[in-house]
Every structure is written in structure tokens, then in C-alpha cells.
Design a protein around this motif. Structure first.
Motif, short mmCIF file in Angstrom:
data_model
loop_
_atom_site.label_atom_id
_atom_site.label_comp_id
_atom_site.label_asym_id
_atom_site.label_seq_id
_atom_site.Cartn_x
_atom_site.Cartn_y
_atom_site.Cartn_z
N SER A 100 -12.00 -4.51 6.37
CA SER A 100 -10.83 -4.94 5.59
C SER A 100 -10.23 -3.77 4.82
CB SER A 100 -11.20 -6.07 4.65
OG SER A 100 -12.27 -5.69 3.83
N VAL A 101 -10.47 -2.55 5.33
CA VAL A 101 -10.04 -1.37 4.57
C VAL A 101 -8.51 -1.26 4.53
CG1 VAL A 101 -10.08 0.41 6.39
CG2 VAL A 101 -10.76 0.98 4.07
N ARG A 102 -7.84 -1.69 5.60
CA ARG A 102 -6.37 -1.76 5.60
C ARG A 102 -5.96 -3.09 6.19
NH1 ARG A 102 -7.76 3.36 6.33
NH2 ARG A 102 -8.40 2.83 8.44
N GLU A 103 -4.69 -3.49 5.87
CA GLU A 103 -4.27 -4.83 6.26
C GLU A 103 -4.26 -5.00 7.78
OE1 GLU A 103 -0.59 -5.98 4.58
OE2 GLU A 103 -0.89 -8.10 5.06
N LEU A 125 -9.47 14.25 1.13
CA LEU A 125 -8.52 14.71 0.09
C LEU A 125 -7.81 13.52 -0.55
CD1 LEU A 125 -6.59 16.83 -1.29
CD2 LEU A 125 -5.24 16.78 0.83
N GLN A 126 -7.34 12.60 0.24
CA GLN A 126 -6.56 11.40 -0.15
C GLN A 126 -5.15 11.74 -0.62
OE1 GLN A 126 -7.99 9.09 1.12
NE2 GLN A 126 -10.18 9.03 0.72
N ALA A 127 -5.01 12.68 -1.57
CA ALA A 127 -3.67 13.08 -2.02
C ALA A 127 -3.77 14.46 -2.64
CB ALA A 127 -3.13 12.08 -3.04
N ASP A 135 -9.41 12.81 5.05
CA ASP A 135 -8.66 11.55 5.05
C ASP A 135 -7.51 11.70 4.06
OD1 ASP A 135 -10.53 10.34 6.70
OD2 ASP A 135 -11.53 9.26 5.07
N ILE A 136 -6.35 11.18 4.42
CA ILE A 136 -5.19 11.25 3.53
C ILE A 136 -4.48 9.90 3.51
CG2 ILE A 136 -2.87 12.27 3.28
CD1 ILE A 136 -4.15 14.87 4.40
N ILE A 137 -4.03 9.50 2.33
CA ILE A 137 -3.20 8.30 2.20
C ILE A 137 -1.81 8.73 1.75
CG2 ILE A 137 -2.88 6.13 0.94
CD1 ILE A 137 -5.90 5.99 0.58
N PHE A 149 -3.28 7.89 6.71
CA PHE A 149 -2.99 6.45 6.63
C PHE A 149 -1.83 6.20 5.70
CE2 PHE A 149 -7.63 7.16 6.81
CZ PHE A 149 -7.88 6.63 8.07
N LYS A 150 -1.08 5.10 5.99
CA LYS A 150 -0.11 4.60 5.02
C LYS A 150 -0.87 3.75 4.02
CE LYS A 150 3.27 3.92 8.64
NZ LYS A 150 4.06 2.95 9.38
N TYR A 151 -0.55 3.88 2.75
CA TYR A 151 -1.19 3.03 1.75
C TYR A 151 -1.01 1.57 2.12
CZ TYR A 151 -2.08 0.45 -2.52
OH TYR A 151 -2.56 -0.46 -3.43
N SER A 152 -2.10 0.82 2.02
CA SER A 152 -2.08 -0.60 2.33
C SER A 152 -2.74 -1.33 1.16
CB SER A 152 -2.86 -0.80 3.64
OG SER A 152 -3.21 -2.13 3.83
N GLU A 153 -1.96 -2.19 0.50
CA GLU A 153 -2.50 -2.86 -0.69
C GLU A 153 -3.61 -3.83 -0.31
OE1 GLU A 153 0.09 -4.21 -4.16
OE2 GLU A 153 -0.40 -6.10 -3.16
N ARG A 154 -4.75 -3.72 -0.98
CA ARG A 154 -5.88 -4.60 -0.69
C ARG A 154 -6.12 -5.53 -1.87
NH1 ARG A 154 -5.17 -5.63 2.86
NH2 ARG A 154 -7.14 -6.34 3.69
N PRO A 155 -6.30 -6.81 -1.59
CA PRO A 155 -6.46 -7.79 -2.67
C PRO A 155 -7.60 -7.41 -3.61
CG PRO A 155 -6.50 -8.85 -0.50
CD PRO A 155 -6.41 -7.39 -0.26
N THR A 190 -9.09 3.51 -6.78
CA THR A 190 -8.33 2.29 -7.09
C THR A 190 -7.74 1.61 -5.86
OG1 THR A 190 -6.36 3.64 -7.51
CG2 THR A 190 -7.74 3.06 -9.42
N PHE A 191 -7.60 2.37 -4.74
CA PHE A 191 -7.01 1.77 -3.52
C PHE A 191 -8.05 1.03 -2.68
CE2 PHE A 191 -7.95 6.30 -2.82
CZ PHE A 191 -8.94 6.19 -1.84
N CYS A 192 -9.33 1.20 -2.98
CA CYS A 192 -10.37 0.90 -1.99
C CYS A 192 -11.09 -0.42 -2.23
CB CYS A 192 -11.38 2.03 -1.95
SG CYS A 192 -12.55 1.80 -0.61
N VAL A 193 -11.24 -1.16 -1.15
CA VAL A 193 -11.84 -2.48 -1.22
C VAL A 193 -13.38 -2.43 -1.08
CG1 VAL A 193 -11.81 -3.10 1.25
CG2 VAL A 193 -11.19 -4.82 -0.45
N1 5AD Z 1 -4.82 1.98 2.22
C1 5AD Z 1 -4.79 2.99 3.11
N2 5AD Z 1 -5.86 3.72 3.43
C2 5AD Z 1 -7.03 3.43 2.83
N3 5AD Z 1 -8.24 3.97 2.93
C3 5AD Z 1 -9.09 3.30 2.13
N4 5AD Z 1 -8.43 2.32 1.49
C4 5AD Z 1 -7.14 2.39 1.90
C5 5AD Z 1 -5.97 1.65 1.58
N5 5AD Z 1 -5.99 0.66 0.70
C6 5AD Z 1 -8.53 5.15 3.75
C7 5AD Z 1 -9.03 6.30 2.88
C8 5AD Z 1 -10.50 6.33 3.22
C9 5AD Z 1 -10.50 5.89 4.65
C10 5AD Z 1 -11.81 5.41 5.17
O1 5AD Z 1 -9.55 4.85 4.68
O2 5AD Z 1 -8.39 7.48 3.28
O3 5AD Z 1 -11.06 7.62 3.04
#
Ligand code: 5AD
Ligand code: SF4
Length: 435
Positions: free
Chosen positions: A48-51, A259-261, A298-300, A329-335, A160-163
Motif C-alpha cells: 500500500s506504499v502508493r495508491e 534521497l527522497q528530495a 529513491d526520489i519522490i 515516484f510521484k507523491y501519492s497521499e496515503r491515508p 511523513t509520506f510513508c504508510v
Molecule cells: N508516495 C510516493 N512514493 C512513496 N514512497 C513511499 N511512500 C510514498 C508515497 N506516499 C517511495 C519512497 C520510498 C519507496 C520505497 O517508495 O521513495 O523510499
């Protein structure tokens, strides 16, 4: 005998967990089958890491039930915890059982309840444990070259982005002794490579043993040829760990460093606990300590409130580091994540798409640049599979290498030396040495 079919989504930890689940079910006299046709039970080990990972599974449940109404469909993995209420309440989904990542030992009982027509409640167990490491279960490994081995589970970082902290619970590690014993068994079975897994692998700690101690012990007390690990956090790379990696030929000279950002304001909002300059300092240290080390990340893109200028900081870090490989990855909002509760998902989708396209294009250039390092060198590759007349393996840096099988018939799971002739952003072409 109950026939069980399992599908796996998501990360390597899920691939490993599926092997654990297979082992648990086989011990309970169930039969694992490779296709769904003759299955009594289909288990989906979900992510469930991304939608989009989520949606894929929801569609799959509908399709399985449409094809066979009597099939028992069970949900394992990360969606189990997060979607327990919705999954059970929503009758349209027709899920028959749920087991979260720490409940796999209960699966035989849950499946028996689901199969039992007199059992009216849908069985589920999504309890998260502070202790479960499955260290007494030997996974049903099916891959020939690499063995996954989870050394820790869960995560305490709360990016904060991570489920993941919600789906998999708190960090816990298994004992170094049990890990060493398992690797020695793998060597005896002929495995050449082990990949140590953890949601936060380098924050491993058992008693006084740190990740550095564990890595050192594996090199001293086992004869495994290649050791990899994923996925680490930049905050847990002390100098002594880099020294151990540098000093031991068995530890691959390849590090995943998410890195993420690249922008400090966004990093802070993500709760990553480092700045751009601290990240770059770490990269310099890695390259000083381990000459030639291959780096992936990994980058968001499009985290809430990220401006285009702030995104350009990510681009600048990529230009400075020139990663060998990047997952973008594109940021994906997780509940229920902190970001979902505090920051509206306000970067428009087409803006995220534009940013990811830009970064993927740049990364392709960097991957090609880095892959060219291997051209005209001899590389030892561990063979993973055969595709027609092509032998496919990976070098120490984890780059895919394609070899014409006409002159090299190396078996899956064995090492072979090849001469690299060409590089692309996606891999290397090589020829057999004797050619
Ligand atoms: N949206 C997008 N990418 C995400 N990741 C984790 N949570 C999210 C999210 N909400 C990515 C991060 C992480 C990888 C496993 O998945 O980059 O390192
Ligand atoms: Fe997906 Fe993360 Fe769960 Fe792995 S741990 S399956 S990436 S949500």
C-alpha cells in the motif's frame, strides 16, 4: 488437501514474506500451486506504499471473484492493516480472510476457518507485534541465485509520506546468531548471494550488535560470496560501516541511499532528518571510503507544497551525485500518514508528471554515464536467468548484464566472468571471455 495460490505485490520484503507464508502453509499440510485455476484459496500479498499498488489489488480481487465465486480470497501484507475495516465492511469486495504482516503463523487456522462453511465470521488477524521476526521459520526459497533474508522488520522513522510504520509496526531485529546460522545453511545449499532485508535495514540492532557488527560477523563466520542489503536510511551510515563494506570483498560495492528530495524545506516536512548538504557529505564519504561504489536512490516528486524551484534542488543533487540508478515516484497521499493529515496534496498531477518526466530523462543520462564505466572490463556476473539464448546476470554493482549463450552456458546461480562490450541506461552487453 487445500490448494493455495499466492500472488505477491510490492517490495522485496513482500517477496520474502511470501516465501515464509509458503513454508508455514506447507508445514500445515497445504499445497502451494503455481496458477489460480485449481486453487481453493488465493492469497494476495499486498502493498500500500502508493495508491496505484493499492488499486491494482482491488481490481484483482474483483477479477478473481468474478471468475470463480467459490474461491476463497485472502489479503496479506500491507493493505491488510490499513484497510481492515473497509475490506471487511465492503461486501462488494468479497474478501474472505485477512492476515497482517505479523500474523502469518495464524494463517493455517485463518484459512481453516474460512474454508469451514459453518464459520460465519470472516476470519482476520492484523495485530502488529513488537517481537515477531519469524526467526524460527525457514522460507520456501525458489529463486536460484539470490536468497532474501529479513534481519529486521518494521520502522520507527515516521517519514511523513510513508504508510509503512502503520502497516508494519515498530522496528525489531532478529538475533545475529540466527542470521549467521541461516546464511551458513544457505551456503551449504549452494546459494551464492544473500540480500539482507529490512524496512530500515541499517538501523538493525540486537543486544549490543549493530548493523556494522552483523556485517562484519557475516564476512567472518560465513562463506557467502555476495552480500547486499536494502533498504537503508542515510542517517544510519557510521564510518565503521563504510570501512567494513570497503574492506570485505564479499560485500557488494553498491549502496542504495534514498534521497527522497533535495530541498531542505521539503526534507524537513518529510521528516527525513538530514539536509541536502548532509546528504552530499555522506555521498562524498561513501565515495572516499569505497572507491567506485555504485549508488542508487529513491526520489519522490511533488510532495505537498513543493515548488518547481524546490524540485530543481532535487535535480541539482542528482546532477552532483550522478546516481547509477534511481527509482522515481510521484507523491501519492496515503491515508493516516502525517502528510495526509497535515498537508493537502496540492501539487497538480500534470505538474508531478512533468517533474518525473524531467528527472527520469536526466537519470537515464546518468545511468548510461555510470554503466559505461564497465565497458572494456572483465566482470564477474552471478547468473539469474536465461531468456532464450541470452544469459542474464548481475555484476557486483548490481547492473544487469546480457551475454550471448552461444559461447557461455553458465548455469543459473553460478558465477561467470564476461567481457563487457556495450552499455545502455538499462544494462550491459558482454561476451564470453573465450570468444
Ligand atoms: N508516495 C510516493 N512514493 C512513496 N514512497 C513511499 N511512500 C510514498 C508515497 N506516499 C517511495 C519512497 C520510498 C519507496 C520505497 O517508495 O521513495 O523510499
Ligand atoms: Fe509496499 Fe512498503 Fe509494504 Fe513493502 S513495506 S509492501 S513497499 S508498503
Amino acid at each position: 488437501m487445500t490448494n493455495v495460490y499466492i500472488e505477491t505485490y510490492g517490495c522485496q520484503m513482500n517477496a520474502y514474506d511470501t516465501e515464509l507464508v509458503q513454508s508455514i502453509l506447507v508445514d500445515a499440510n497445504m499445497h502451494i500451486i503455481p496458477t489460480v485455476d485449481a486453487a481453493d484459496v488465493a492469497l494476495l500479498n499486498t502493498c500500500s506504499v502508493r495508491e496505484n499498488a493499492n488499486n491494482k489489488v482491488l481490481n484483482r480481487i474483483h477479477a478473481l471473484k468474478r471468475a470463480n465465486k467459490t474461491l476463497i480470497v485472502g489479503i496479506l501484507g500491507c493493505m491488510a492493516t490499513n484497510f481492515k475495516t473497509q475490506l471487511l465492511d465492503n461486501n462488494r469486495l468479497q474478501i474472505d480472510l485477512i492476515a497482517g504482516p505479523d500474523s502469518y503463523k495464524q494463517l493455517p487456522a485463518l484459512i481453516a476457518d474460512a474454508v469451514d462453511a459453518t464459520h460465519s465470521d470472516k476470519p482476520f488477524d492484523v495485530t502488529l507485534s513488537e517481537f515477531e521476526t519469524y526467526d524460527t521459520i525457514v522460507p520456501n526459497r525458489t529463486e536460484g541465485a539470490n536468497a532474501w533474508l529479513a534481519i529486521m522488520r518494521g520502522c520507527n522513522n515516521f517519514c511523513t509520506f510513508c504508510v509503512v510504520p502503520y502497516t508494519r509496526g515498530r522496528e525489531r531485529s532478529r538475533s545475529a546468531d540466527s542470521i549467521i546460522t541461516e546464511i551458513n545453511d544457505l551456503v551449504a545449499k549452494g546459494y551464492k548471494q544473500v540480500t539482507l532485508l529490512g524496512q530500515n535495514v541499517n538501523s538493525y540492532r540486537y543486544g549490543n550488535d549493530t548493523f556494522t557488527d552483523l556485517m562484519r560477523r557475516i564476512t567472518q563466520e560465513t562463506a557467502i560470496d555476495r552480500i547486499r542489503f536494502t533498504s537503508p536510511h542515510p542517517k544510519d551510515f557510521p564510518d565503521d560501516l563504510l570501512d567494513v563494506i570497503a574492506a570485505n570483498p564479499a560485500i557488494c560495492k553498491q549502496i542504495h541511499v534514498p534521497l527522497q528530495a533535495g530541498n531542505d524545506r521539503i526534507l524537513k516536512k518529510m521528516n527525513r532528518t538530514y539536509t541536502q548538504s548532509e546528504f552530499l557529505t555522506l555521498i562524498h564519504k561513501m565515495r572516499d571510503a569505497i572507491p567506485g561504489v555504485a549508488l542508487s536512490t529513491d526520489i519522490i516528486v511533488g510532495f505537498p507544497t513543493e515548488t518547481y524551484d524546490e524540485f530543481l534542488d532535487t535535480v541539482r543533487v542528482c546532477e552532483t551525485v550522478k546516481f547509477d540508478h534511481a527509482y522515481i515516484f510521484k507523491y501519492s497521499e496515503r491515508p493516516n500518514t502525517r502528510a495526509a493529515l497535515k498537508f493537502p496534496d496540492d501539487v497538480p498531477l500534470d505538474e508531478k508528471t512533468q517533474r518525473i518526466t524531467e528527472l527520469v530523462k536526466l537519470q537515464k543520462k546518468h545511468s548510461l554515464h555510470q554503466n559505461k564505466r564497465w565497458v572494456n572490463t572483465v566482470q564477474s556476473i552471478l547468473v539469474e536467468r536465461w531468456d532464450g539464448e541470452t544469459v542474464i546476470g548481475r555484476n557486483d554493482a548490481n547492473v544487469l548484464v546480457y551475454v550471448d549463450a552461444a559461447h557461455n552456458r553458465a548455469a543459473i546461480g553460478s558465477f561467470t566472468n564476461v567481457f563487457v562490450t556495450d552499455a545502455s541506461p538499462h544494462g550491459l552487453r558482454a561476451r564470453a571471455l573465450s570468444q
